[in-house]
Scaffold this motif. Structure first.
Motif, mmCIF file in Angstrom:
data_model
loop_
_atom_site.group_PDB
_atom_site.id
_atom_site.type_symbol
_atom_site.label_atom_id
_atom_site.label_comp_id
_atom_site.label_asym_id
_atom_site.label_seq_id
_atom_site.Cartn_x
_atom_site.Cartn_y
_atom_site.Cartn_z
ATOM 1 N N ARG A 273 46.228 30.169 18.186
ATOM 2 C CA ARG A 273 46.132 28.617 17.907
ATOM 3 C C ARG A 273 46.103 28.057 19.339
ATOM 4 O O ARG A 273 46.067 27.033 18.911
ATOM 5 C CB ARG A 273 47.437 28.126 17.155
ATOM 6 C CG ARG A 273 47.003 28.970 15.072
ATOM 7 C CD ARG A 273 47.588 28.089 15.172
ATOM 8 N NE ARG A 273 47.193 28.493 13.517
ATOM 9 C CZ ARG A 273 48.212 30.139 12.756
ATOM 10 N NH1 ARG A 273 48.887 29.901 13.281
ATOM 11 N NH2 ARG A 273 48.014 29.693 11.280
ATOM 12 N N ILE A 274 46.050 28.680 20.263
ATOM 13 C CA ILE A 274 45.409 27.918 21.570
ATOM 14 C C ILE A 274 43.938 27.875 21.449
ATOM 15 O O ILE A 274 43.537 28.762 21.822
ATOM 16 C CB ILE A 274 46.544 28.689 22.940
ATOM 17 C CG1 ILE A 274 47.972 28.899 22.313
ATOM 18 C CG2 ILE A 274 46.124 28.508 24.009
ATOM 19 C CD1 ILE A 274 48.024 30.053 23.193
ATOM 20 N N PRO A 275 43.256 26.997 22.018
ATOM 21 C CA PRO A 275 41.718 26.595 22.233
ATOM 22 C C PRO A 275 41.376 27.631 23.314
ATOM 23 O O PRO A 275 41.781 27.203 24.874
ATOM 24 C CB PRO A 275 41.260 25.244 21.936
ATOM 25 C CG PRO A 275 42.587 24.586 22.803
ATOM 26 C CD PRO A 275 43.981 25.167 22.271
ATOM 27 N N MET A 276 40.596 28.554 23.444
ATOM 28 C CA MET A 276 40.174 29.471 24.886
ATOM 29 C C MET A 276 38.737 29.276 24.923
ATOM 30 O O MET A 276 38.727 29.166 25.943
ATOM 31 C CB MET A 276 40.275 30.292 24.268
ATOM 32 C CG MET A 276 41.724 32.058 24.524
ATOM 33 S SD MET A 276 42.612 31.386 25.664
ATOM 34 C CE MET A 276 44.263 31.720 24.930
ATOM 35 N N GLY A 277 38.156 28.256 23.944
ATOM 36 C CA GLY A 277 36.781 27.313 24.664
ATOM 37 C C GLY A 277 36.061 28.677 24.819
ATOM 38 O O GLY A 277 36.376 29.826 23.878
ATOM 39 N N PRO A 278 34.364 27.772 25.048
ATOM 40 C CA PRO A 278 33.569 29.461 24.693
ATOM 41 C C PRO A 278 33.292 30.393 26.251
ATOM 42 O O PRO A 278 34.206 29.428 27.056
ATOM 43 C CB PRO A 278 32.255 27.714 24.988
ATOM 44 C CG PRO A 278 32.806 26.651 25.637
ATOM 45 C CD PRO A 278 34.557 27.030 25.437
ATOM 46 N N PRO A 279 32.957 30.650 26.011
ATOM 47 C CA PRO A 279 32.498 31.764 27.648
ATOM 48 C C PRO A 279 31.371 30.821 28.718
ATOM 49 O O PRO A 279 30.635 29.958 28.114
ATOM 50 C CB PRO A 279 31.741 32.787 26.799
ATOM 51 C CG PRO A 279 31.038 32.720 25.696
ATOM 52 C CD PRO A 279 31.958 30.952 25.069
ATOM 53 N N ARG A 280 31.250 31.452 29.307
ATOM 54 C CA ARG A 280 30.198 31.216 30.035
ATOM 55 C C ARG A 280 29.513 31.528 30.699
ATOM 56 O O ARG A 280 28.718 32.918 29.981
ATOM 57 C CB ARG A 280 30.278 31.301 31.533
ATOM 58 C CG ARG A 280 29.736 30.864 32.789
ATOM 59 C CD ARG A 280 31.183 30.029 34.518
ATOM 60 N NE ARG A 280 31.668 29.272 34.164
ATOM 61 C CZ ARG A 280 32.672 28.964 35.396
ATOM 62 N NH1 ARG A 280 32.201 29.288 35.786
ATOM 63 N NH2 ARG A 280 32.922 27.304 35.235
#
Ligand SMILES: CC(=O)N[C@H](C=O)[C@@H](O)[C@H](O)[C@H](O)CO
Ligand SMILES: CC(=O)C(=O)O
Length: 303
Positions: A273-280
């Motif tokens: 539940r920690i937002p890792m976000g999108p990849p690059r």
């Protein structure tokens, strides 16, 4: 954070959290450290490697991430290893020096993979230049031939390496050539730390004598893998197999859907539940379909 303890057990290859618009997101790393320690029982990290998209980050970003992990890991983590490998020596050396200055517990580097070393001696010469920038902390070679294309056998590489690289401490072995791995253990078990890097085969590597493991799945399956390590240490092979089969069932399921660093970020986001976000880019975010299926599978296995 120079740690006197030899690296052993599980090391999480950290994900690099990013904001929705693709900047590195340092603000969640403190939370991430606590999650690994408290929820997964994982106290070592390997920062800016494959899973961390290290080769898709700028040197400046890599240094900021290294600093944040060392700072937030203080008195919580046992080892913070910084991957400093790059295609060019000046930047690799700069990151090695920086890692030592900020108090990292060790550094690691892959082989350069555009202009490739064609033999052991040139690879050792390249690694030696990097390691010598951080003479007070251990150096690990990160062997990942599937991504670097550098297939020099580790057994051969390790022969005589300590004379060339005095801080040489071990290998992160991300390959399925268990004969090469076994030879490394046979020849160097007392001197070097031999960390296995293909999580779904870890039990086989333990049987060959691995000192520990570095991998992406220890971010979210660390607890299970720790149970496997315990069972193996107690020589309860049947129980150890049960744990390997359980994590293997999840991986086998997601491999069929298509699985890589982008999907790892998504799995970690819903697990921790920690937002890792999108990849690059060039990596693309996992699809909603993937996330729903992977989450349902994880829930069914972990209940
Ligand atoms: C290619 C790659 O990313 N390998 C990782 C470490 O080396 C592993 O931890 C895998 O992500 C894991 O074994 C799942 O295949
Ligand atoms: C998996 C691993 O060890 C890495 O991401 O570098």
């Amino acid at each position: 954070m120079a740690s006197p303890k030899r690296l052993q057990g599980l090391t999480a290859a950290t994900i690099t959290p990013m904001t929705p618009d693709g900047e590195i997101n340092l603000s969640v790393i403190g939370q991430y450290v606590d999650y690994l320690v408290k929820e997964q029982g994982v106290k070592n990290v390997f920062v800016n490697g494959t899973t961390g998209e290290g080769l898709a980050l700028s040197t400046q970003e890599r240094k900021q991430l290294a600093e944040e992990w060392v700072t937030k890991g203080k008195n919580k983590l046992d080892h913070v290893i910084i991957h400093v490998g790059a295609l060019n020596l000046p930047e690799a050396k700069e990151m090695a020096k920086h890692a030592a200055v900020i108090g990292a517990s060790g550094i690691a580097a892959i082989a350069p993979f555009f202009f490739k070393p064609t033999n052991k001696d040139t690879l050792v010469a390249f690694l030696r230049e990097i390691a010598s920038e951080a003479p007070g902390i251990p150096f690990y070679y990160y062997h990942i031939p599937s991504l670097t294309g550098v297939k020099i056998r580790v057994e051969e590489l390790l022969d005589g390496i300590k004379e060339q690289i005095p801080t040489f401490q071990g290998v992160k072995f991300s390959d399925t050539d268990l004969l090469d791995f076994a030879q490394c253990v046979k020849n160097n078990k007392e001197r070097f730390v031999l960390l296995y890097g293909v999580d779904e085969h870890l039990l086989s590597a333990l049987a060959m004598g691995a000192s520990g493991a570095v991998g992406s799945t220890y971010n979210y399956l660390g607890k299970k893998y720790n149970l496997m390590l315990e069972a193996f240490a107690k020589q309860d092979l049947v129980l150890a197999q049960q744990h390997q089969f359980c994590t293997g069932e999840f991986l086998s399921f997601v491999f069929k859907l298509g699985f890589g660093v982008a999907q790892t970020k998504a799995v970690m986001s819903f697990t921790s539940r920690i937002p890792m976000g999108p990849p690059r880019l060039p990596l693309l975010s996992a699809s909603m379909d993937f996330i729903e299926k992977a989450k349902a599978k994880m829930d069914s296995l972990m209940e």
